[in-house]
Every structure is written in C-alpha cells, then in structure tokens.
Scaffold this motif. Structure first.
Motif, short mmCIF file in Angstrom:
data_model
loop_
_atom_site.label_atom_id
_atom_site.label_comp_id
_atom_site.label_asym_id
_atom_site.label_seq_id
_atom_site.Cartn_x
_atom_site.Cartn_y
_atom_site.Cartn_z
N ARG A 278 15.90 2.59 2.87
CA ARG A 278 15.55 1.23 3.29
C ARG A 278 15.49 0.29 2.09
NH1 ARG A 278 10.97 3.58 7.39
NH2 ARG A 278 10.76 4.97 5.58
N PRO A 279 15.68 -1.01 2.32
CA PRO A 279 15.71 -1.95 1.19
C PRO A 279 14.33 -2.21 0.60
CG PRO A 279 15.89 -3.12 3.26
CD PRO A 279 15.95 -1.66 3.61
N CYS B 49 8.25 -1.54 -3.10
CA CYS B 49 8.71 -0.51 -2.18
C CYS B 49 7.49 0.24 -1.65
CB CYS B 49 9.65 0.45 -2.88
SG CYS B 49 10.24 1.80 -1.82
N THR B 50 7.36 0.26 -0.34
CA THR B 50 6.19 0.90 0.27
C THR B 50 6.50 2.26 0.87
OG1 THR B 50 6.64 -0.24 2.37
CG2 THR B 50 5.18 -1.36 0.81
N HIS B 51 7.71 2.75 0.65
CA HIS B 51 8.12 4.01 1.26
C HIS B 51 8.08 5.13 0.21
CE1 HIS B 51 9.34 1.56 4.62
NE2 HIS B 51 10.17 0.87 3.84
N PRO B 52 7.44 6.25 0.50
CA PRO B 52 7.27 7.30 -0.52
C PRO B 52 8.58 7.89 -1.01
CG PRO B 52 6.62 8.10 1.67
CD PRO B 52 6.80 6.61 1.78
#
Length: 472
Positions: A145-146, A153-156
């Motif tokens: 994801r962007p 960036c909030t994605h692990p």
C-alpha cells in the motif's frame, strides 16, 4: 572376383555436395532453447544484493532446416529479436496459433522458413531466465500500500511508492492476497526497482555474440530487432556514448541492420532519478490481457484484425514460460488463475539525439492504429526523422489496421482482397492475411536485402487492404 580399391582419405563432403543435390530453400524448421551463463557485474543492478551472483539467460532459437544440406555459396542470415515490457521473447515471437491464410502467427517460424536463423532471448527477469529467489520469485516483492500523504507508513509490512503507473501499488492486496499469500501482506526482501536499461543492454550484447557464434552468419553480422520497449534496449545497446556498459563499438561491428518495431521513444539519454524517487519494489504482476479495441469507426473498418483464439494461445505461452507465476492469483484458495511476473525498471537511452548517432541501416515499422500511449504512431515518424541525414538506407513503414499487437493481427472480409493491386509480400489474387503477414514479409526483406518493397530508403503506408505505397 574383382577387389575394390580403398578410396583415398580426404575431406568430408557436405550431404548433396557430390551430386549437386542440396536445398536452396529450407525444408523445415527446428526450435530449441539454450542458456547463457554469466555473473552479474557489480553496480549494474539497482539492488546491490545481486552483485556478483550467477545468472543465466534463456535463448529461444528457431532455425531453418535443410534435409539435403544447404547449397554452398548462398548467404547465411541471422537475427536477434528483443522483446518488450510484459512478454518474454519465446512467448512474444513464437506464437504457434493458426494464422489467416495458412501457417501460424509465429514470427520466428516465418523467418526460419525464409532461411533466417532467429534467436529470441528472455532478458534477465523474464521467462525462464534468472529472476532470483529474493527478487521476482518472492511474492513479498510485489507492491504494498502507498505511503500516507505526509510520508508516514502505518502498516507493519511497510509501504511503497512508484515512479510509473505501469507499476501499480498494492498488488499484494489486489492480486496475491489469496494465492499465494494466504491473507496477509508481507515485507519485501528487496526494496528497489529490479533493473535499469543497461541491465538489459548487457544481456543483448551477450546474445548478439552468441548468435554470431552459433548461427555463423555471413560476415559475422546479425540483424537486431527491438519490439516495443525492446526498441529502447536495442538503441541503448548500439549507443556509442554508453559509459555504464562500454562495448558498443564491438556490438556495432556485429550488427548489419536494425529494426524498431512498435518502439517506445523519447526518454533521457542517461538515467535520471525522479523527484520522488524510483519504485521501491522489484516485482510487477500482469493479468490475462484482452485484445485491443479500436475507437469506432476504425474497429468496424478493420475486419478480422483480432484473430480468434490468438490471445488465449499467447496467454498459455506466457504462463508456460512462468512456472511460478502460473500458480499465483485468483480469489479462491488453491485455485490460482495465473499471473505474468515482470520487473520494475528505469527507462532511458532512446531519443532524437541517440537516433541521430545510429549508423546501421534502419527499418522503423509501426501500427497506424497503435493506441498504446507509450508507443503512438508518431513515435515511428519521430525516430525516422531523427536518423542521420547521411544514412541512405532507412525506411519508415506504417501499417493500417495494426495496433501495438500487430504481430498477432489478421484480416477477413472484402477489404483483404484489393481489386487492382497485390498485397505487399503476397501474390496476385491472394488476400491479405493482416498486419502479422506484413511484419513477417517486411522483416524478411529487410534482413535479406536492406529494402522495403524493393526500395532502400523512403516512407511507406500499408493500407487497410495490405497494399504498400510510398508516402511523400
């Protein structure tokens, strides 16, 4: 009983040489794959983890066969065909699907039957050539994801950016989440674009050397053909100013003619980093393509352009060349639809300045109805106009009712049989078999004699009936 005297030892004669029984034309073709081993040079690929690694290129060769031996004295011709962005060489150029008018759509088969030995590599990252286990073989190297608008960036597992819309974001979520990822996005093992243009320049030069060694063409020279993005790679391989991968002079000595077919055009001479940076992932995925539809009234006028079943055969050929990708994709666990894996890359090295330095005789051929935004028909005119004024052997050919997929396109109906002319490359009274037939005839003529329709130089249009006429 008479005793037969032993025959004096002497040189072995070629079959047919003693009796004059030999074949002036091929009696068949033979296809085989071979591999070229090499070590990745340091600093060539964007991700330094691949420096010094062993790799290999798949080369698909289709050559003419002479049952009684090829007659002595005739020239031996060879060509290297360089594929584009999405489809590997063996899949692109050897589509064994019935063609209008007989035969099949395979460009390599057609050229072999014309007596031309063809070699079509899968460049690094394509087909059965090396893709690297922690490169394109890793589904985690497809895009994530962007980043957020503020750069966070909030994605692990991480986030990505892209420098080109042909490398879309979050393909892990849109295409791979079920097969093979099992419902979870994962972090990259490589976080850089896979290649730059010069990665494939190195490949092309190795294949040219291989073609000269195997095919043994007359004069030690081959014709170099670039299709779509392959045109960019071919141009860069012949660019004398290339300092990243030196050796253009040696390659130029082994190339007698060049063809740019549906070529992309108009990039900086050297690699330029975009303001936001390059793509941060190496792997792009492509789903099953659909035949191109033209805007009306062109689609209606170009009867039979789409050959029934050809797209299916091409897709089957693509997946046969991608044993990992064919087990990916789909929304039903354990039931993959298949995906075509291709690299991300930076593009440069093909523009008017580079074209102005080319020296081999050059054919530029393009579909007049090409609607690919990266390869409009104007590309061909721009390339031709930029070639050196001193180049006296150059031709520009536009083909009507031909799109970017002109290698697979046919013709049916009344338009295919002109009333007062003969189709280019055909015989009187025989219908035009479409753009695919024109390409085959044009390449065979150019490789053999450096002419189109008998002319060494000029601009031409092949019309909706397959008739070639000079333009301007």
């Amino acid at each position: 009983m008479r005793t037969r005297r032993p025959r004096p030892a002497g040189p072995t004669r070629r079959p047919g040489a003693a009796t004059g029984r030999c074949d002036r034309a091929p009696t068949g073709v033979a296809a085989e794959d071979h591999w070229l081993d090499f070590t990745v040079p340091a600093g060539l690929m964007p991700d330094a983890r691949f420096d010094g690694r062993p790799a290999r290129l798949q080369v698909h060769r289709v050559r003419p066969v002479y049952a009684r031996g090829k007659c002595a004295g005739g020239p031996t011709r060879a060509a290297v065909l360089v594929h584009g962005r999405r489809v590997s060489g063996p899949a692109q150029f050897d589509v064994r699907h019935p063609a209008p008018g007989g035969g099949d759509l395979s460009l390599q088969t057609s050229l072999a039957r014309a007596g031309i030995d063809t070699l079509a590599p899968s460049l690094l990252g394509y087909g059965l050539s090396t893709r690297f286990q922690d490169g394109l073989d890793d589904p985690g190297n497809a895009s994530l994801r962007p980043y957020e608008a503020d750069g966070s960036c909030t994605h692990p597992e991480g986030c990505d950016r892209t420098h080109n819309p042909v490398f879309p974001l979050d393909q892990q979520g849109s295409l791979l989440l079920t097969n093979p990822l099992g419902g979870e996005r994962i972090a990259h093992s490589s976080s850089a674009r896979f290649a730059r243009t010069d990665v494939w320049v190195r490949d092309i030069r190795q294949v040219v050397d291989d073609a000269v060694a195997r095919a043994k063409p007359t004069g030690g020279k081959v014709t170099l053909i670039g299709y779509s993005l392959g045109g960019v790679h071919v141009a860069r391989a012949l660019y004398a100013g290339n300092t990243m991968v030196p050796g253009a002079a040696d390659t130029l000595r082994k190339v007698n003619r060049v063809v740019f077919m549906s070529s992309l055009f108009g990039f900086p001479t050297e690699e330029v980093t975009p303001p936001a940076g390059f793509a941060t992932f190496p792997l792009t995925l492509n789903t099953r393509p659909s035949p191109t539809r033209l805007p009306q009234p062109r689609d209606q006028a170009c009867t039979g352009r789409v050959v029934p079943g050809a797209a299916d055969t091409l897709w089957d050929r693509i997946l046969a060349q991608d044993p990992i990708g064919r087990d990916w994709g789909g929304t039903e666990p354990g039931n993959p639809t298949g995906l075509n894996r291709t690299p991300t890359f930076s593009t440069y090295g093909w523009n008017a300045d580079v074209a102005g330095r080319l020296t081999p005789p050059t054919l530029v051929i393009h579909g007049l109805d090409d609607i690919d935004p990266a390869a409009p028909p104007t590309n061909a005119t721009a390339i031709y106009d930029a070639l050196p004024a001193t180049m006296t052997n150059k031709a520009l050919v536009h083909v009507a009712c031909a799109t970017h997929e002109l290698l697979l396109e046919g013709c049916t109906g009344a338009r295919c049989l002109p009333q007062a002319a003969t189709v280019y490359g055909g015989r009187p009274g025989v219908p035009w078999a479409g753009p695919q037939a024109t390409v085959k005839a044009a390449l065979a003529e150019w490789i053999k004699s450096g002419t189109f329709n008998g002319a060494a130089t000029g601009r031409f249009l092949v019309d909706e009936s397959g008739v070639a006429e000079p333009v301007g």
